[in-house]
Write a protein that holds these residues in place. Structure first.
Motif, PDB file in Angstrom:
ATOM      1  N   ILE A 168      -4.018   7.550  12.099  1.00  0.00           N
ATOM      2  CA  ILE A 168      -2.984   7.039  11.201  1.00  0.00           C
ATOM      3  C   ILE A 168      -3.234   5.547  10.949  1.00  0.00           C
ATOM      4  N   VAL A 169      -3.659   5.271   9.720  1.00  0.00           N
ATOM      5  CA  VAL A 169      -3.944   3.898   9.308  1.00  0.00           C
ATOM      6  C   VAL A 169      -2.592   3.205   9.069  1.00  0.00           C
ATOM      7  N   MET A 170      -2.529   1.910   9.378  1.00  0.00           N
ATOM      8  CA  MET A 170      -1.270   1.181   9.158  1.00  0.00           C
ATOM      9  C   MET A 170      -1.155   0.720   7.702  1.00  0.00           C
ATOM     10  N   GLY A 171      -0.077   1.136   7.056  1.00  0.00           N
ATOM     11  CA  GLY A 171       0.200   0.680   5.698  1.00  0.00           C
ATOM     12  C   GLY A 171       1.200  -0.464   5.725  1.00  0.00           C
ATOM     13  N   ASN A 172       1.367  -1.120   4.598  1.00  0.00           N
ATOM     14  CA  ASN A 172       2.312  -2.240   4.540  1.00  0.00           C
ATOM     15  C   ASN A 172       3.740  -1.798   4.874  1.00  0.00           C
ATOM     16  N   HIS A 173       4.103  -0.569   4.506  1.00  0.00           N
ATOM     17  CA  HIS A 173       5.450  -0.091   4.843  1.00  0.00           C
ATOM     18  C   HIS A 173       5.593   0.185   6.337  1.00  0.00           C
ATOM     19  N   ASP A 174       4.517   0.691   6.974  1.00  0.00           N
ATOM     20  CA  ASP A 174       4.562   0.964   8.417  1.00  0.00           C
ATOM     21  C   ASP A 174       4.780  -0.319   9.216  1.00  0.00           C
ATOM     22  N   LEU A 175       4.330  -1.435   8.653  1.00  0.00           N
ATOM     23  CA  LEU A 175       4.369  -2.708   9.382  1.00  0.00           C
ATOM     24  C   LEU A 175       5.682  -3.465   9.231  1.00  0.00           C
ATOM     25  N   ARG A 176       6.602  -2.937   8.417  1.00  0.00           N
ATOM     26  CA  ARG A 176       7.843  -3.676   8.161  1.00  0.00           C
ATOM     27  C   ARG A 176       8.612  -3.967   9.445  1.00  0.00           C
ATOM     28  N   LEU A 177       8.672  -2.961  10.320  1.00  0.00           N
ATOM     29  CA  LEU A 177       9.369  -3.133  11.604  1.00  0.00           C
ATOM     30  C   LEU A 177       8.815  -4.334  12.375  1.00  0.00           C
ATOM     31  N   MET A 178       7.476  -4.415  12.469  1.00  0.00           N
ATOM     32  CA  MET A 178       6.848  -5.503  13.221  1.00  0.00           C
ATOM     33  C   MET A 178       7.082  -6.852  12.543  1.00  0.00           C
ATOM     34  N   ASP A 220      -0.034   8.344   0.981  1.00  0.00           N
ATOM     35  CA  ASP A 220       1.242   7.753   1.403  1.00  0.00           C
ATOM     36  C   ASP A 220       2.358   8.809   1.445  1.00  0.00           C
ATOM     37  N   VAL A 221       3.020   8.908   2.592  1.00  0.00           N
ATOM     38  CA  VAL A 221       4.052   9.944   2.768  1.00  0.00           C
ATOM     39  C   VAL A 221       5.459   9.359   2.560  1.00  0.00           C
ATOM     40  N   HIS A 222       5.636   8.117   3.004  1.00  0.00           N
ATOM     41  CA  HIS A 222       6.908   7.405   2.819  1.00  0.00           C
ATOM     42  C   HIS A 222       8.111   8.167   3.380  1.00  0.00           C
ATOM     43  N   LEU A 223       7.961   8.714   4.594  1.00  0.00           N
ATOM     44  CA  LEU A 223       9.091   9.386   5.247  1.00  0.00           C
ATOM     45  C   LEU A 223      10.275   8.441   5.322  1.00  0.00           C
ATOM     46  N   PRO A 224      11.490   8.876   5.089  1.00  0.00           N
ATOM     47  CA  PRO A 224      11.927  10.239   4.822  1.00  0.00           C
ATOM     48  C   PRO A 224      12.125  10.526   3.322  1.00  0.00           C
ATOM     49  N   PHE A 225      11.415   9.818   2.472  1.00  0.00           N
ATOM     50  CA  PHE A 225      11.593   9.979   1.018  1.00  0.00           C
ATOM     51  C   PHE A 225      10.384  10.745   0.472  1.00  0.00           C
ATOM     52  N   LEU A 253     -11.082  16.260  11.427  1.00  0.00           N
ATOM     53  CA  LEU A 253     -10.249  15.055  11.547  1.00  0.00           C
ATOM     54  C   LEU A 253      -9.318  14.979  10.334  1.00  0.00           C
ATOM     55  N   ILE A 254      -8.067  14.604  10.593  1.00  0.00           N
ATOM     56  CA  ILE A 254      -7.152  14.302   9.486  1.00  0.00           C
ATOM     57  C   ILE A 254      -6.919  12.794   9.504  1.00  0.00           C
ATOM     58  N   VAL A 255      -7.037  12.168   8.353  1.00  0.00           N
ATOM     59  CA  VAL A 255      -6.691  10.746   8.250  1.00  0.00           C
ATOM     60  C   VAL A 255      -5.438  10.634   7.393  1.00  0.00           C
ATOM     61  N   GLN A 256      -4.420  10.046   7.960  1.00  0.00           N
ATOM     62  CA  GLN A 256      -3.237   9.696   7.156  1.00  0.00           C
ATOM     63  C   GLN A 256      -3.449   8.226   6.804  1.00  0.00           C
ATOM     64  N   ILE A 257      -3.515   7.943   5.528  1.00  0.00           N
ATOM     65  CA  ILE A 257      -4.074   6.681   5.052  1.00  0.00           C
ATOM     66  C   ILE A 257      -3.066   5.518   5.037  1.00  0.00           C
ATOM     67  N   GLY A 258      -1.898   5.725   5.637  1.00  0.00           N
ATOM     68  CA  GLY A 258      -0.918   4.635   5.746  1.00  0.00           C
ATOM     69  C   GLY A 258       0.310   4.851   4.893  1.00  0.00           C
ATOM     70  N   ASN A 268     -18.839   3.410   0.897  1.00  0.00           N
ATOM     71  CA  ASN A 268     -17.857   4.303   0.283  1.00  0.00           C
ATOM     72  C   ASN A 268     -16.464   3.941   0.788  1.00  0.00           C
ATOM     73  N   VAL A 269     -15.478   4.048  -0.084  1.00  0.00           N
ATOM     74  CA  VAL A 269     -14.111   3.660   0.293  1.00  0.00           C
ATOM     75  C   VAL A 269     -13.126   4.755  -0.097  1.00  0.00           C
ATOM     76  N   ILE A 270     -12.267   5.129   0.859  1.00  0.00           N
ATOM     77  CA  ILE A 270     -11.144   6.017   0.568  1.00  0.00           C
ATOM     78  C   ILE A 270      -9.876   5.260   0.922  1.00  0.00           C
ATOM     79  N   GLN A 271      -8.949   5.206  -0.019  1.00  0.00           N
ATOM     80  CA  GLN A 271      -7.734   4.434   0.236  1.00  0.00           C
ATOM     81  C   GLN A 271      -6.478   5.117  -0.315  1.00  0.00           C
ATOM     82  N   GLY A 272      -5.329   4.544   0.043  1.00  0.00           N
ATOM     83  CA  GLY A 272      -4.036   4.978  -0.469  1.00  0.00           C
ATOM     84  C   GLY A 272      -3.393   3.805  -1.166  1.00  0.00           C
ATOM     85  N   HIS A 273      -2.119   3.561  -0.878  1.00  0.00           N
ATOM     86  CA  HIS A 273      -1.355   2.382  -1.298  1.00  0.00           C
ATOM     87  C   HIS A 273      -1.000   2.350  -2.777  1.00  0.00           C
TER      88      HIS A 273
END
Ligand SMILES: [Fe+2]
Ligand SMILES: [Fe+2]
Length: 216
Positions: A79-89, A3-8, A28-33, A150-155
Motif C-alpha cells: 500500500i503506497v502512501m497517497g496524499n490523502h493517507d498522509l492527512r492524519l500525520m 485511489d479508493v478514497h474509503l469510505p467514499f 502481488l497487489i499494489v494499492q497505489i495510494g 516504467n511508471v505506474i501511478q494513481g492520484h
C-alpha cells in the motif's frame, strides 16, 4: 488498484476488480495510494452535508475491513502512501505531537498480508516504479521519460497508458484510474468538471501493462 478514497467508494467497481483479481491470480497487489480519503481532517472547508469526523472514521474502519475481506489474505498487498493517507500525520505534525502519541495506519490496521509503505521508499518491481503520483511533477508518461523507468501511478484518477521508445527501448507511463464515488462529498470539489475519474484497474504481467475499464 487505484485511489479508493474509503469510505467514499464505488463498491460495485471494487467488487468487479476483486472478481477479475481472483481470475488473474496475481503474485502481488499494489494499492497505489489514497486508500483512505480522510475528508474531515483536510485543510479545505468541509461541506455542511458531509459526515462528521466520528462518522467518517467509523465508516472508514468498517470499510477497510470489508476491503481486506474482498481481496483476501492470500495475496500480499503493498500500500503506497497517497496524499490523502498522509492527512492524519500532517495534522499530528502541525500539533507538534511526539511520535509515541501517534498511531500510524500500519498500527491501526496491521493485516498480515498488507505492507503499509509508511516509510515512503520507492516501490520498484520488474522494472516498474509504482508511485502515488503527487511526489514529483508531471504525469506518468512524463515521469517515465525523466526517470528513465516504467511508471505506474494513481492520484490523477485518470486511466491511460502511453509508450515512448527512445533508442528502441520501450518505456511506458500508466495511470490506473480510481474507485472514488464521483457523487460523494469527497468528489464534490470536481462536481462541475466534465471529466470524471476513470473507474477501472490495471495489471502488469512480466512488465507488460494493461488497463481495464469498469463496464457496469
Ligand atoms: Fe486520489
Ligand atoms: Fe492523491
Amino acid at each position: 488498484l487505484g485511489d479508493v478514497h474509503l469510505p467514499f467508494t464505488r463498491w460495485d467497481v471494487l467488487e468487479a476488480a476483486a472478481k477479475d483479481c481472483k481470475a488473474y491470480k496475481p503474485d502481488l497487489i499494489v494499492q497505489i495510494g489514497d486508500l483512505l480519503d480522510q475528508y474531515n481532517w483536510s485543510l479545505y472547508k468541509r461541506a455542511t452535508y458531509a459526515p462528521n469526523a466520528e462518522e467518517e472514521w467509523h465508516n472508514t474502519e468498517q470499510d477497510i475491513h470489508h476491503f481486506h475481506k474482498l481481496f483476501g489474505d492470500k495475496v500480499p498487498m503493498e500500500i503506497v502512501m497517497g496524499n490523502h493517507d498522509l492527512r492524519l500525520m500532517l495534522r499530528c505534525m502541525e500539533a507538534n505531537l511526539p511520535r509515541k502519541l501517534i498511531r500510524q495506519l500500519d498500527e491501526l490496521f496491521p493485516f498480515d498480508n498488507w505492507n503499509w509503505r509508511v516509510e515512503q521508499k520507492p516501490l520498484i518491481r520488474d522494472g516498474v516504479l509504482f508511485c502515488h503520483g503527487d511526489e514529483t511533477g508531471g504525469d506518468a508518461f512524463e515521469k517515465a521519460q525523466v526517470l528513465g523507468t516504467n511508471v505506474i501511478q494513481g492520484h490523477d484518477h485518470k486511466g491511460y497508458l502511453r509508450y515512448a521508445s527512445p533508442l528502441e527501448i520501450n518505456r511506458f507511463g500508466m495511470s490506473v484510474g480510481c474507485f472514488i464515488d464521483n457523487k460523494s462529498v469527497a468528489a464534490a470539489y470536481a462536481r462541475r468538471n466534465f471529466k470524471k475519474g476513470f473507474l477501472g484497474w490495471a495489471t502488469c504481467t512480466d512488465g507488460v501493462p494493461q488497463l481495464f475499464p469498469f463496464r457496469g
